[in-house]
Write a protein that holds these residues in place. Sequence first.
Motif, PDB file in Angstrom:
ATOM      1  N   ASN B 143      46.572  35.382  48.389  1.00 30.18           N
ATOM      2  CA  ASN B 143      45.111  35.552  48.505  1.00 30.18           C
ATOM      3  C   ASN B 143      44.370  34.911  47.339  1.00 30.18           C
ATOM      4  N   ARG B 372      43.421  43.158  55.097  1.00 28.93           N
ATOM      5  CA  ARG B 372      42.312  43.438  54.169  1.00 28.93           C
ATOM      6  C   ARG B 372      42.271  44.900  53.739  1.00 28.93           C
ATOM      7  N   ILE B 381      39.357  41.534  48.574  1.00 30.66           N
ATOM      8  CA  ILE B 381      38.626  42.242  49.630  1.00 30.66           C
ATOM      9  C   ILE B 381      37.363  41.474  50.007  1.00 30.66           C
TER      10      ILE B 381
END
Lengths: 435, 435
Positions: B143, B372, B381
């Motif tokens: 991420n 998420r 997030i």
Amino acid sequence: MSRPVVDHTHAPDLKTWVEGANGHADFPVQNLPLGVFSPRGGDARIGVAIGDFILDVRAAFGAGLLPGQSAEALEARTLNTYMGLPASQRRALRHALSALLTEDANAAKVQPLLHPAADCTMHLPAQIGDYTDFYVGIHHAMNVGALFRPENPLLPNYKHVPIGYHGRASSIRVSGTPVVRPNGQTKAPTAEAPSFGPTKRLDYELEIGVWIGAGNELGQPIRIEDALNHVAGFCLLNDWSARDFQAWEYQPLGPFLAKNFMSTISPWVITIEAMAPFFVAQKARPQGDPQPLPYIWDEADQAGGALSVDLKVSITSEAMRKDGVAAMQLSEGPATNMYWTVAQIVTHHASNGCNLNPGDLLGSGTISAPERSGFGSLMEITRGGAEPVEIPGGVRTFAEDGDQIALSARATADGYVSIGFGPCEAIIKPALPLA
Amino acid sequence: MSRPVVDHTHAPDLKTWVEGANGHADFPVQNLPLGVFSPRGGDARIGVAIGDFILDVRAAFGAGLLPGQSAEALEARTLNTYMGLPASQRRALRHALSALLTEDANAAKVQPLLHPAADCTMHLPAQIGDYTDFYVGIHHAMNVGALFRPENPLLPNYKHVPIGYHGRASSIRVSGTPVVRPNGQTKAPTAEAPSFGPTKRLDYELEIGVWIGAGNELGQPIRIEDALNHVAGFCLLNDWSARDFQAWEYQPLGPFLAKNFMSTISPWVITIEAMAPFFVAQKARPQGDPQPLPYIWDEADQAGGALSVDLKVSITSEAMRKDGVAAMQLSEGPATNMYWTVAQIVTHHASNGCNLNPGDLLGSGTISAPERSGFGSLMEITRGGAEPVEIPGGVRTFAEDGDQIALSARATADGYVSIGFGPCEAIIKPALPLA
């Protein structure tokens, strides 16, 4: 700016009664570096180097020869408490030690407290809480950057941010401790998969170490004008590096196992008070470079915050030692090649509120000169191993087992007695066999 | 593999005589975490959490209730000596504490040594010599990598090398200590020059901390089969991060001022003995991923070296506290998303001879789930601030002044009483005004 002042303890005509110490290469009475030593059969204690002797400071305090000094600081087994003393108290100790060693009236009382340095064992001068390594040698940054990132040697942040990272405190050792060639993971660019084994690219890094004195509370930054009030002194630092591990592991979070297997420091704390005559104007920032942000900019620091210190590295192979061949110099250059001053790195480090403590160690990062004769690592001298350097009886790309690498430093200024930093050396031992 | 064994102290039907402790969410008698606390008006000492009370371990030892235990370990002001004890001695302490708190015959003697936890102040459980942060949360790595390096989110070394770097030990604080928004250097990609001021992208990172027990000598690696013998226990760790500082400073040597202004840990050491029932098979390495090199590969570790721990993060804004609105959960996910096991990171860390010491702290790195709802930082997030998250009465991209961030952890396993890690929370205070 809070640079310490030159006073009578720096006078070039000041002499000591200690035999052979006047004119001593490293430790004339103008130096008075502090360290932690054990005399033969004795426990660890604080001492001061004078010529080829060490004065037992703990014993001198115990004998009432250092009245008014801090028992907590001088009877300790490390210099952490001393380092955290206000600058005025540290200066008072310097004055008292200078008087003990220069006034003939003191000779009879002090002489019995001297130990021949050759009979003593040196220890780490402080318990190092945190060790931070910077990257202020701009020529090193460009040389190494060109090898790791040919298209982009000096990153855009370099001239704005004093780049640094946290290193390993537990594996810092004093001069004389052998360094064992580390095992680790490497992957040649052409190899399909990584492998594990002894580093093939063991290197040294020539650095100056900065001992933090008075700390700051968490959340409280240090103003650049006050920064040198938070410095207790200096040492030499060899940040041993396994270049093959480094190339494979360092993205994206920086060097880790390539560096933390050991770092060597010189045992003597060259106090900031001793260094007073050797602060000079900053030269490494060419006209036209971007002006740093105000929090790390102080005109007085630019005018007198750089270090007039000459740095050298030499090598002695096992064969050279066997044949009685003297060490060969690998490089020599001035510490004025530091792009950021000591005050700037201290202030930057604490600018986000990070708390520094007495006995923390900051490394300058490798200090290289622009020319090959002043490159501070083998990586640079041999251009990543492509251009071997000749030594008596052989050649080197990187360091080999049995090699002894020795750093040295000498602070010089016109009209002052020059002082040395003492030894910072280690012999390389073979890697442990793999299990 | 050296995983601790499940024994009678983990029995689900084991009950304590301490009021309200049976069925306690975090600290039932199957947990017995150790910490350092001060009772009201008292000095710091070692204690064990049981329900809503803390048993004064030093006093229990002094009263002769823990015969055969180490005075040096139990009368200390930190757990470093305890952590360095052989596993057999640490287990013996657990057995003795379990007996004191479960056998009714002991109640009369032990009851006076209990303090209501609400009346006590918690301290750091150990003097942390070195703090190392890893990067084993593979979904976090992907991420964040995608935000920093869209073209290259997961670097080629990730599945071969447990990536880690050294962090700052001096600025680690226990739960409850406010974190001051740091000032620092940033440069937006479109800005011409950097600027200095409060971070605009203050973030948390959800991590598990690993307390090192017995250390290793410099130069002596730790075999993976022995690695858990060098672990004393676990905690929660919030590695506060200033994402804007990080983006500007992190090349080429890694995060520095973006991370070292403070890290928050939970005060209780969840001992590795307490965790015995909660080791499970490693799941985060998909079939077909490259097999790690032998020095960090142990089939038994793969079969039972991962942690069955559920991790959560919640937020409470100042307005929510004022209005009496309960904390809002930001994420929840399992620690089995760690790509590398605890044994693998310990062994890798020492593989080059780097010496670990009792009381050293290793962080896992942020542990995110693939979805998420399990992302372990606001950066993930909100996808770098692009997708704000709604909270009661507002939205968040990054953390704001007055926000309280709370991490929690619960170890669970079928047939066993689950145990909690205790609080790991901090409120954000405004940045200091610039000088």
